[in-house]
Write a protein that holds these residues in place. Structure first.
Motif, short mmCIF file in Angstrom:
data_model
loop_
_atom_site.label_atom_id
_atom_site.label_comp_id
_atom_site.label_asym_id
_atom_site.label_seq_id
_atom_site.Cartn_x
_atom_site.Cartn_y
_atom_site.Cartn_z
N TRP A 123 -1.97 9.13 3.10
CA TRP A 123 -3.23 9.14 3.83
C TRP A 123 -3.02 9.40 5.31
CZ3 TRP A 123 -7.12 10.48 1.30
CH2 TRP A 123 -7.33 10.07 -0.02
N TYR B 64 -7.80 1.62 -2.82
CA TYR B 64 -6.54 1.56 -3.57
C TYR B 64 -6.41 0.22 -4.31
CZ TYR B 64 -1.39 1.50 -4.08
OH TYR B 64 -0.11 1.42 -4.55
N TYR C 124 -8.93 2.96 2.96
CA TYR C 124 -8.01 3.44 1.92
C TYR C 124 -7.38 2.26 1.18
CZ TYR C 124 -8.34 8.02 4.17
OH TYR C 124 -8.78 9.20 4.70
N ARG C 125 -7.02 1.23 1.92
CA ARG C 125 -6.43 0.05 1.30
C ARG C 125 -7.42 -0.62 0.35
NH1 ARG C 125 -1.69 -1.95 3.74
NH2 ARG C 125 -1.06 -0.64 5.49
N ASP D 34 0.34 4.26 -0.81
CA ASP D 34 -0.27 5.54 -0.44
C ASP D 34 -0.41 5.73 1.07
OD1 ASP D 34 -0.52 6.75 -2.87
OD2 ASP D 34 -2.70 6.65 -2.95
N ARG E 144 -7.90 8.57 -6.21
CA ARG E 144 -6.48 8.94 -6.18
C ARG E 144 -5.61 7.92 -6.91
NH1 ARG E 144 -2.13 11.51 -3.91
NH2 ARG E 144 -0.58 10.12 -3.02
N GLY E 145 -6.05 6.67 -6.94
CA GLY E 145 -5.26 5.60 -7.53
C GLY E 145 -5.08 5.75 -9.03
N PHE F 27 0.85 -1.18 0.00
CA PHE F 27 0.00 0.00 0.00
C PHE F 27 0.89 1.24 0.00
CE2 PHE F 27 -2.94 2.90 2.52
CZ PHE F 27 -3.66 3.28 1.40
N ALA G 82 -9.67 7.01 -2.05
CA ALA G 82 -8.50 6.22 -2.43
C ALA G 82 -8.66 5.69 -3.85
CB ALA G 82 -8.30 5.07 -1.44
N TRP G 83 -9.87 5.32 -4.22
CA TRP G 83 -10.17 4.88 -5.60
C TRP G 83 -9.85 6.00 -6.58
CZ3 TRP G 83 -12.31 0.62 -8.14
CH2 TRP G 83 -12.79 0.85 -9.44
N ARG H 177 -9.11 -0.32 -7.15
CA ARG H 177 -8.82 0.44 -8.37
C ARG H 177 -7.80 -0.30 -9.23
NH1 ARG H 177 -10.95 4.85 -11.09
NH2 ARG H 177 -9.33 5.69 -12.40
N ARG H 178 -6.83 -0.92 -8.58
CA ARG H 178 -5.79 -1.65 -9.31
C ARG H 178 -6.29 -2.99 -9.85
NH1 ARG H 178 -3.84 2.27 -7.30
NH2 ARG H 178 -1.76 3.10 -7.56
#
Length: 110
Positions: A31, A58, A54-55, A27, A104-105, A25, A101-102, A61-62
């Motif tokens: 955060w 993140y 956030y995890r 980011d 920002r990814g 992680f 987080a989505w 999204r990946r």
């Protein structure tokens, strides 16, 4: 790389005995500095409440760069309930952090 490392399963969450864990992680430090500036933050919230959200955003999204957040929201809510650990946030509050987080990814391959 030695033979034991080469034979170790290459999957998230697998820890090679005797090695420091690698946190994928990237980011996290962002955060930790930002969470209490977000509009969904309430006095008394801690980073530990938001970290799993956030995890989740993140990672999602990946894993799903071709999807939009809305199309995965029901699945993400289920994942939140299963993975939130000691976080005190319910989905209605965690959703905002997951979405941030989505957003920002940077999805792979796009």
């Amino acid at each position: 790389m030695n033979m034991r490392d080469a034979m170790a399963p290459q999957q998230p969450g697998y820890q090679i005995p005797g090695r420091e864990p690698v946190d994928s992680f990237t980011d996290s430090s962002y955060w930790q500095q930002q969470y209490n500036r977000e509009p969904y933050y309430l006095e008394g919230d801690s980073y530990e409440d938001f970290d799993p959200a956030y995890r989740l955003g993140y990672g999602a999204r990946r894993r799903h760069p071709q999807h939009d957040f809305a199309s995965l929201e029901a699945q993400l809510q289920q994942e939140w309930e299963a993975s939130k650990g000691p976080s005190r946030l319910d989905w209605n509050r965690a959703r905002h952090a997951v979405l941030r987080a989505w957003e920002r990814g940077e999805p792979h391959g796009i």
